[in-house]
Design a protein around this motif. Structure first.
Motif, PDB file in Angstrom:
ATOM      1  N   LEU A   1      48.507  43.729  35.534  1.00 28.45           N
ATOM      2  CA  LEU A   1      49.839  43.158  35.405  1.00 28.45           C
ATOM      3  C   LEU A   1      50.829  44.233  34.984  1.00 28.45           C
ATOM      4  O   LEU A   1      50.495  45.114  34.197  1.00 28.45           O
ATOM      5  CB  LEU A   1      49.837  42.032  34.360  1.00 28.45           C
ATOM      6  CG  LEU A   1      49.084  40.747  34.707  1.00 28.45           C
ATOM      7  CD1 LEU A   1      49.110  39.791  33.509  1.00 28.45           C
ATOM      8  CD2 LEU A   1      49.692  40.069  35.932  1.00 28.45           C
ATOM      9  N   ILE A   2      52.061  44.127  35.491  1.00 29.35           N
ATOM     10  CA  ILE A   2      53.111  45.072  35.123  1.00 29.35           C
ATOM     11  C   ILE A   2      54.299  44.270  34.615  1.00 29.35           C
ATOM     12  O   ILE A   2      54.805  43.383  35.307  1.00 29.35           O
ATOM     13  CB  ILE A   2      53.529  45.946  36.321  1.00 29.35           C
ATOM     14  CG1 ILE A   2      52.326  46.728  36.852  1.00 29.35           C
ATOM     15  CG2 ILE A   2      54.650  46.898  35.903  1.00 29.35           C
ATOM     16  CD1 ILE A   2      52.623  47.563  38.081  1.00 29.35           C
ATOM     17  N   ASP A   3      54.727  44.579  33.366  1.00 29.66           N
ATOM     18  CA  ASP A   3      55.848  43.832  32.805  1.00 29.66           C
ATOM     19  C   ASP A   3      57.166  44.441  33.250  1.00 29.66           C
ATOM     20  O   ASP A   3      57.206  45.431  33.986  1.00 29.66           O
ATOM     21  CB  ASP A   3      55.744  43.742  31.277  1.00 29.66           C
ATOM     22  CG  ASP A   3      55.894  45.096  30.589  1.00 29.66           C
ATOM     23  OD1 ASP A   3      56.310  46.063  31.241  1.00 29.66           O
ATOM     24  OD2 ASP A   3      55.607  45.177  29.377  1.00 29.66           O
ATOM     25  N   GLU A   4      58.263  43.873  32.774  1.00 32.27           N
ATOM     26  CA  GLU A   4      59.592  44.303  33.226  1.00 32.27           C
ATOM     27  C   GLU A   4      59.939  45.710  32.759  1.00 32.27           C
ATOM     28  O   GLU A   4      60.810  46.359  33.331  1.00 32.27           O
ATOM     29  CB  GLU A   4      60.646  43.308  32.708  1.00 32.27           C
ATOM     30  CG  GLU A   4      60.524  41.932  33.332  1.00 32.27           C
ATOM     31  CD  GLU A   4      61.513  40.940  32.744  1.00 32.27           C
ATOM     32  OE1 GLU A   4      62.069  41.268  31.667  1.00 32.27           O
ATOM     33  OE2 GLU A   4      61.739  39.885  33.340  1.00 32.27           O
ATOM     34  N   SER A   5      59.237  46.200  31.714  1.00 37.82           N
ATOM     35  CA  SER A   5      59.494  47.557  31.220  1.00 37.82           C
ATOM     36  C   SER A   5      58.590  48.589  31.878  1.00 37.82           C
ATOM     37  O   SER A   5      58.664  49.777  31.550  1.00 37.82           O
ATOM     38  CB  SER A   5      59.289  47.607  29.695  1.00 37.82           C
ATOM     39  OG  SER A   5      60.175  46.717  29.046  1.00 37.82           O
TER      40      SER A   5
ATOM     41  N   MET B   1      58.884  38.425  32.731  1.00 36.96           N
ATOM     42  CA  MET B   1      58.351  38.279  34.085  1.00 36.96           C
ATOM     43  C   MET B   1      57.340  39.399  34.306  1.00 36.96           C
ATOM     44  O   MET B   1      57.593  40.559  33.970  1.00 36.96           O
ATOM     45  CB  MET B   1      59.456  38.372  35.127  1.00 36.96           C
ATOM     46  CG  MET B   1      60.379  37.160  35.186  1.00 36.96           C
ATOM     47  SD  MET B   1      59.547  35.677  35.809  1.00 36.96           S
ATOM     48  CE  MET B   1      59.089  36.208  37.483  1.00 36.96           C
ATOM     49  N   MET B   2      56.195  39.059  34.860  1.00 35.06           N
ATOM     50  CA  MET B   2      55.158  40.052  35.138  1.00 35.06           C
ATOM     51  C   MET B   2      54.686  39.903  36.568  1.00 35.06           C
ATOM     52  O   MET B   2      54.512  38.780  37.067  1.00 35.06           O
ATOM     53  CB  MET B   2      53.970  39.891  34.189  1.00 35.06           C
ATOM     54  CG  MET B   2      54.287  40.173  32.737  1.00 35.06           C
ATOM     55  SD  MET B   2      52.800  40.186  31.692  1.00 35.06           S
ATOM     56  CE  MET B   2      53.515  40.593  30.098  1.00 35.06           C
ATOM     57  N   THR B   3      54.472  41.035  37.215  1.00 39.39           N
ATOM     58  CA  THR B   3      54.000  41.028  38.603  1.00 39.39           C
ATOM     59  C   THR B   3      52.550  41.487  38.651  1.00 39.39           C
ATOM     60  O   THR B   3      52.092  42.272  37.822  1.00 39.39           O
ATOM     61  CB  THR B   3      54.861  41.947  39.480  1.00 39.39           C
ATOM     62  OG1 THR B   3      54.836  43.273  38.937  1.00 39.39           O
ATOM     63  CG2 THR B   3      56.299  41.443  39.519  1.00 39.39           C
ATOM     64  N   LEU B   4      51.846  40.985  39.650  1.00 38.10           N
ATOM     65  CA  LEU B   4      50.431  41.324  39.827  1.00 38.10           C
ATOM     66  C   LEU B   4      50.300  42.493  40.800  1.00 38.10           C
ATOM     67  O   LEU B   4      50.900  42.491  41.876  1.00 38.10           O
ATOM     68  CB  LEU B   4      49.667  40.111  40.363  1.00 38.10           C
ATOM     69  CG  LEU B   4      48.151  40.228  40.460  1.00 38.10           C
ATOM     70  CD1 LEU B   4      47.539  40.428  39.070  1.00 38.10           C
ATOM     71  CD2 LEU B   4      47.568  38.983  41.122  1.00 38.10           C
ATOM     72  N   SER B   5      49.530  43.517  40.380  1.00 37.45           N
ATOM     73  CA  SER B   5      49.313  44.692  41.233  1.00 37.45           C
ATOM     74  C   SER B   5      47.824  44.988  41.316  1.00 37.45           C
ATOM     75  O   SER B   5      46.999  44.298  40.720  1.00 37.45           O
ATOM     76  CB  SER B   5      50.057  45.903  40.674  1.00 37.45           C
ATOM     77  OG  SER B   5      49.463  46.328  39.454  1.00 37.45           O
ATOM     78  N   ASP B   6      47.478  46.037  42.042  1.00 36.80           N
ATOM     79  CA  ASP B   6      46.076  46.415  42.176  1.00 36.80           C
ATOM     80  C   ASP B   6      45.491  46.902  40.855  1.00 36.80           C
ATOM     81  O   ASP B   6      44.271  46.829  40.636  1.00 36.80           O
ATOM     82  CB  ASP B   6      45.933  47.513  43.237  1.00 36.80           C
ATOM     83  CG  ASP B   6      46.299  47.025  44.627  1.00 36.80           C
ATOM     84  OD1 ASP B   6      46.250  45.790  44.845  1.00 36.80           O
ATOM     85  OD2 ASP B   6      46.639  47.869  45.471  1.00 36.80           O
ATOM     86  N   THR B   7      46.323  47.421  39.951  1.00 32.93           N
ATOM     87  CA  THR B   7      45.831  47.967  38.687  1.00 32.93           C
ATOM     88  C   THR B   7      45.889  46.956  37.547  1.00 32.93           C
ATOM     89  O   THR B   7      45.306  47.183  36.489  1.00 32.93           O
ATOM     90  CB  THR B   7      46.657  49.201  38.290  1.00 32.93           C
ATOM     91  OG1 THR B   7      48.047  48.838  38.197  1.00 32.93           O
ATOM     92  CG2 THR B   7      46.487  50.307  39.319  1.00 32.93           C
TER      93      THR B   7
END
Length: 415
Positions: A102-106, A94-100
């Protein structure tokens, strides 16, 4: 009652359809185009040598910096997150979208990339051009987009080239350096053919290696010197200490050191390729491709001076230096013997037809190239000191590599 049931069924079907459309209908792999559009493209891990690629068909692939696909599957997209599923349908990440990005679960961050840039290979197109700094601002060289070019911080007139995407890979300890290094004291011995030039090139290579890398050179494995027509080229294979990269590593790595002598210019072209043993062949090939595009030339030739049409016949006069004009040439004395004048000294090259009586020596089974001492001093001891060929003189030529000529025409002098 039946009419009411039909109306309720239609309402439920409508609600379900709307929910499936709004949520991306994960069952058939399709989704709202508006949701996936925020994720399509190339994403590069900031701390890992990997790329994530997402396309409009809700497919994802993971690729390393060598261009190898390591994983892939399907994507479910929402407004602020995506789910990566493997080919068998299990949830991978699962990856979330941020201003910088994508950020993964780790907690790893993936940033958007315009293209997939892999580690360089010998088949890469040399589509960029760099200009040398300092005294060689008119010289250019081509290199692939997979490399980053920079002016070297330590060596003047020199460029450095590093792979763009090498962190976290076997290529972390790789580097290419190409530039011009000052030299002196070699010119007088570089106009007499490859046999005389070879030891000079070996000395030049060892001196430059020591000056540039010092104790970081662990061992010279071997070298090869070649005559390239407009320059002499020597290539040495070495073992080096990776501490030159300043990252605390002390592993041994391979180096390929090339030196090119273009004539009396006071400079030599130097190229050093450094890489792990598993990757040295690849990077040497890249360096050679780049050197083939280098625009440097000095208009010099490795060929020895040609024999003049009318060589002087007065040996004593030339030995005395009466006509010393600093120009090297070959000439014959009154006996037909061949000499070489290097601009300051005469060197005996070989006997001419009038140097001895063929009938006498053939009758006595005499080899004119055998030890002259076998036939007494009368023949070899001349009144004039310029023609004294005693045993000491022969020993000098026998033991001095600079005057060791082969039997098939005395080296390159008659080519």
């Amino acid at each position: 009652m039946n009419k009411i049931r039909k109306i309720m069924t239609l309402i439920l079907l409508t609600i379900v359809s709307v929910m499936l459309i709004s949520c991306g209908n994960q069952e058939d792999g399709s989704a709202d185009p508006g949701a996936i559009s925020a994720y399509t493209g190339f994403w590069k891990y900031e701390t890992q040598p990997m790329y994530l690629t997402i396309d409009e068909q809700y497919q994802w692939t993971m690729t390393d910096f060598y261009g190898n696909q390591t994983d892939g599957g399907t994507v479910d997209a929402e407004a602020d997150a995506i789910a990566l599923y493997t080919e068998d349908g299990s949830l991978k990440e699962m990856m979330t979208l941020s201003d910088t990005g994508l950020i993964d679960e780790s907690g790893n961050t993936l940033v958007a990339s315009e293209a997939l840039v892999y580690l360089p290979t010998t088949s890469d197109e040399l589509n960029l051009t760099a200009t040398f700094p300092g005294n060689f601002a008119s010289v250019q060289i081509n290199y692939p987009v997979q490399l980053i070019s920079s002016v070297h911080e330590t060596y003047t007139d020199t460029l450095g080239f590093d792979a763009q995407m090498k962190y976290g890979t076997d290529d972390a300890h790789t580097n290419i350096i190409i530039g011009f290094q000052p030299i002196s004291g070699y010119d007088d011995n570089m106009t007499k053919g490859i046999e005389v030039a070879k030891p000079q090139m070996e000395q030049m290579m060892q001196t430059l290696l020591n000056n540039m890398y010092g104790d970081n050179v662990i061992q010279i494995i071997g070298s090869e010197c070649t005559d390239c027509g407009s320059y002499y080229r020597i290539v040495g294979s070495v073992w080096m200490n990776s501490s030159i990269f300043g990252d605390g590593s002390s592993d041994q790595i391979r180096g390929n050191f090339e030196v090119r002598y273009y004539g009396p210019t006071n400079y030599a072209l130097v190229a050093m390729t450094i890489a792990p043993e598993s990757r040295i062949e690849n990077y040497v090939g890249i360096t050679n491709n780049m050197l083939n595009t280098c625009t440097y030339t000095a208009g010099w030739s490795t060929a020895p001076k040609a024999v003049p049409e009318a060589p002087p016949q007065d040996a004593k006069k030339k030995s005395d230096g009466a006509s010393d004009d600093g120009v090297a040439y070959y000439w014959y004395d009154s006996d037909g013997d061949l000499w070489y004048w290097d601009g300051s000294d005469n060197y005996f090259i070989g006997y001419g037809d009038a140097g001895y009586d063929d009938d006498y020596y053939e009758a006595n089974d005499y080899d004119p190239w055998s030890d002259p001492g076998d036939y007494g001093d009368d023949y070899y001891d001349y009144d004039d000191d310029d023609y004294d060929y005693g045993d000491d003189d022969w020993d000098y030529y026998d033991n001095n590599d600079d005057y060791a000529y082969d039997d098939d025409g005395w080296g390159d002098y008659f080519d």
